[in-house]
Design a protein around this motif. Structure first.
Motif, PDB file in Angstrom:
ATOM      1  N   ARG A 259       0.847  -1.183   0.000  1.00  0.00           N
ATOM      2  CA  ARG A 259       0.000   0.000   0.000  1.00  0.00           C
ATOM      3  C   ARG A 259       0.885   1.236   0.000  1.00  0.00           C
ATOM      4  O   ARG A 259       2.115   1.135   0.172  1.00  0.00           O
ATOM      5  CB  ARG A 259      -0.908   0.020   1.234  1.00  0.00           C
ATOM      6  CG  ARG A 259      -0.159   0.223   2.548  1.00  0.00           C
ATOM      7  CD  ARG A 259      -1.085   0.171   3.745  1.00  0.00           C
ATOM      8  NE  ARG A 259      -0.372   0.496   4.992  1.00  0.00           N
ATOM      9  CZ  ARG A 259      -0.920   0.457   6.202  1.00  0.00           C
ATOM     10  NH1 ARG A 259      -2.192   0.099   6.335  1.00  0.00           N
ATOM     11  NH2 ARG A 259      -0.208   0.784   7.268  1.00  0.00           N
ATOM     12  N   VAL A 260       0.277   2.398  -0.189  1.00  0.00           N
ATOM     13  CA  VAL A 260       0.981   3.674  -0.087  1.00  0.00           C
ATOM     14  C   VAL A 260       0.202   4.570   0.870  1.00  0.00           C
ATOM     15  O   VAL A 260      -1.013   4.745   0.706  1.00  0.00           O
ATOM     16  CB  VAL A 260       1.130   4.371  -1.453  1.00  0.00           C
ATOM     17  CG1 VAL A 260       1.752   5.751  -1.275  1.00  0.00           C
ATOM     18  CG2 VAL A 260       1.967   3.522  -2.395  1.00  0.00           C
ATOM     19  N   VAL A 261       0.894   5.115   1.873  1.00  0.00           N
ATOM     20  CA  VAL A 261       0.273   6.088   2.767  1.00  0.00           C
ATOM     21  C   VAL A 261       0.654   7.482   2.297  1.00  0.00           C
ATOM     22  O   VAL A 261       1.754   7.705   1.771  1.00  0.00           O
ATOM     23  CB  VAL A 261       0.702   5.870   4.234  1.00  0.00           C
ATOM     24  CG1 VAL A 261       0.213   4.517   4.731  1.00  0.00           C
ATOM     25  CG2 VAL A 261       2.210   5.976   4.390  1.00  0.00           C
ATOM     26  N   THR A 262      -0.257   8.406   2.464  1.00  0.00           N
ATOM     27  CA  THR A 262      -0.001   9.767   2.013  1.00  0.00           C
ATOM     28  C   THR A 262       1.095  10.410   2.850  1.00  0.00           C
ATOM     29  O   THR A 262       1.275  10.088   4.027  1.00  0.00           O
ATOM     30  CB  THR A 262      -1.273  10.621   2.097  1.00  0.00           C
ATOM     31  OG1 THR A 262      -1.799  10.546   3.423  1.00  0.00           O
ATOM     32  CG2 THR A 262      -2.322  10.135   1.125  1.00  0.00           C
ATOM     33  N   PRO A 263       1.853  11.324   2.268  1.00  0.00           N
ATOM     34  CA  PRO A 263       2.946  11.973   2.993  1.00  0.00           C
ATOM     35  C   PRO A 263       2.423  12.946   4.047  1.00  0.00           C
ATOM     36  O   PRO A 263       1.232  13.282   4.055  1.00  0.00           O
ATOM     37  CB  PRO A 263       3.714  12.706   1.890  1.00  0.00           C
ATOM     38  CG  PRO A 263       2.700  12.943   0.822  1.00  0.00           C
ATOM     39  CD  PRO A 263       1.768  11.768   0.868  1.00  0.00           C
ATOM     40  N   PRO A 264       3.301  13.420   4.925  1.00  0.00           N
ATOM     41  CA  PRO A 264       2.880  14.357   5.966  1.00  0.00           C
ATOM     42  C   PRO A 264       2.345  15.656   5.376  1.00  0.00           C
ATOM     43  O   PRO A 264       2.586  16.001   4.215  1.00  0.00           O
ATOM     44  CB  PRO A 264       4.171  14.597   6.762  1.00  0.00           C
ATOM     45  CG  PRO A 264       5.049  13.441   6.460  1.00  0.00           C
ATOM     46  CD  PRO A 264       4.714  13.030   5.058  1.00  0.00           C
TER      47      PRO A 264
END
Length: 346
Positions: A259-264
């Motif tokens: 998966r990919v989590v959104t950046p800060p």
């Protein structure tokens, strides 16, 4: 998966050359990786850093264009699922992915379709390129050619690691592999409604070749309920096994969940994944593995919400219809009606 694995291994593509002194060791390492995590960093791929940096800079320039210039090539204009999507217009397992992106494939003429043709033939056709950034077209088409060459070398290494001839898959890709290039920007979390950049999923082709910029976010399932971070390493690609190789090896090779989590908040993430698959007309065979490997076969993992087919075109079309419901409704409403009874019985 051994608990000691907390980062992706690194493989040098040059070690698979026929005359390399470490070739057998490299094939053994590839087998072990493919049985556990199914992901690795690739070095020695031969694509110059200047080409990588140039494509990354062009990607940044594209996403900096005014919205109307990007929407000039909106995917909803293309029955072939090519072009630009705003954030929230692609779905993974029914949930919105928060990324803006533009999709490209092989530049081919749209065929003259007739009654009785396979529905997947609708995927064949030209790309859309932005008039405001003419430099993007030659760069994208060259990148597709170059990274396809890398992907085929990786595929040949997997073939040999399975005790096969390096060209064992040639009959199902030599007439034109299925190629999909995405240029993706993930907006920072202050601009999104969730931390889902891309939901947990497996990739569907032979292999995926991912170029990351400088911000992380990719996470790989560690098999124990956690996630392995895969931060960018300059000059490398992240490579992972797709479901076609899992099918062909009857589950010996592992297409792993990621998966990919959104950046800060306050930043963004740029990535350029390339998906190499078989010809859309092909059917995936089951390889005759050597006895020692056949004894370790686990069988193919099936998701009742996303069934796998050995017919490549059927698999790819299903994926595009599910991921891009707006394009599907605009151009392929008849196919959605045909698939409805299957979805209700799944």
């Amino acid at each position: 998966m051994p608990e000691t694995i907390r980062t992706l291994p690194v493989i040098d593509l040059r070690r698979f050359a026929p005359d390399h002194s470490e070739r057998l060791e490299a094939l053994d390492e590839l087998r072990q990786i493919s049985r556990t995590i199914g992901f690795f960093y690739l070095t020695g791929h031969g694509i110059p850093q200047e080409e990588i940096d140039s494509l990354t800079a062009l990607a940044r320039r594209f996403f900096s264009l005014p919205e109307d210039k990007k929407l000039e090539i909106e995917m909803r204009r293309s029955p072939h699922f090519r072009g630009y999507n705003r954030a929230g217009f692609e779905y993974t397992r029914g949930s919105q992915d928060w990324r803006e992106q533009v999709d490209f494939g092989p530049e081919r003429e749209k065929p003259a379709l007739k009654a009785g043709d396979q529905p997947w033939k609708r995927l064949i056709g030209p790309n859309q390129f932005p008039s405001a950034l003419p430099e993007l077209r030659p760069a994208v088409l060259k990148w597709i050619d170059d990274v396809t060459g890398v992907g085929l070398k990786v595929l040949q290494a997997f073939s040999e690691a399975l005790g096969q001839k390096p060209d064992v898959f040639s009959p199902i890709y030599s007439n034109g592999p299925n190629q999909l290039l995405k240029i993706v920007r993930y907006p920072g979390r202050d601009q999104t409604e969730s931390d889902q950049g891309v939901g947990a999923h497996k990739d569907g082709g032979f292999v995926t070749i991912l170029l990351q910029d400088v911000v992380g976010g990719l996470q790989v399932d560690d098999g124990s309920g956690g996630w392995i971070e895969a931060p960018p390493i300059r000059g490398t690609f992240v490579v992972n096994i797709g479901e076609l190789l899992e099918l062909a090896s009857n589950g010996y090779l592992k297409a792993n969940i990621h998966r990919v989590v959104t950046p800060p908040a306050g930043g963004d993430r740029l990535s350029i994944p390339f998906f190499l698959g078989a010809n859309l007309a092909a059917t995936i065979p089951v390889l005759d593995l050597p006895p020692a490997l056949a004894a370790e076969v686990r069988g193919v993992t099936q998701d009742p919400l996303n069934p796998l087919f050995r017919e490549v075109g059927r698999n790819v079309l299903k994926s595009r219809l599910r991921s891009h419901p707006d394009v599907a409704q605009a151009h392929h409403a008849d196919l959605l009606q045909e698939q409805q009874p299957q979805a209700e019985s799944a």
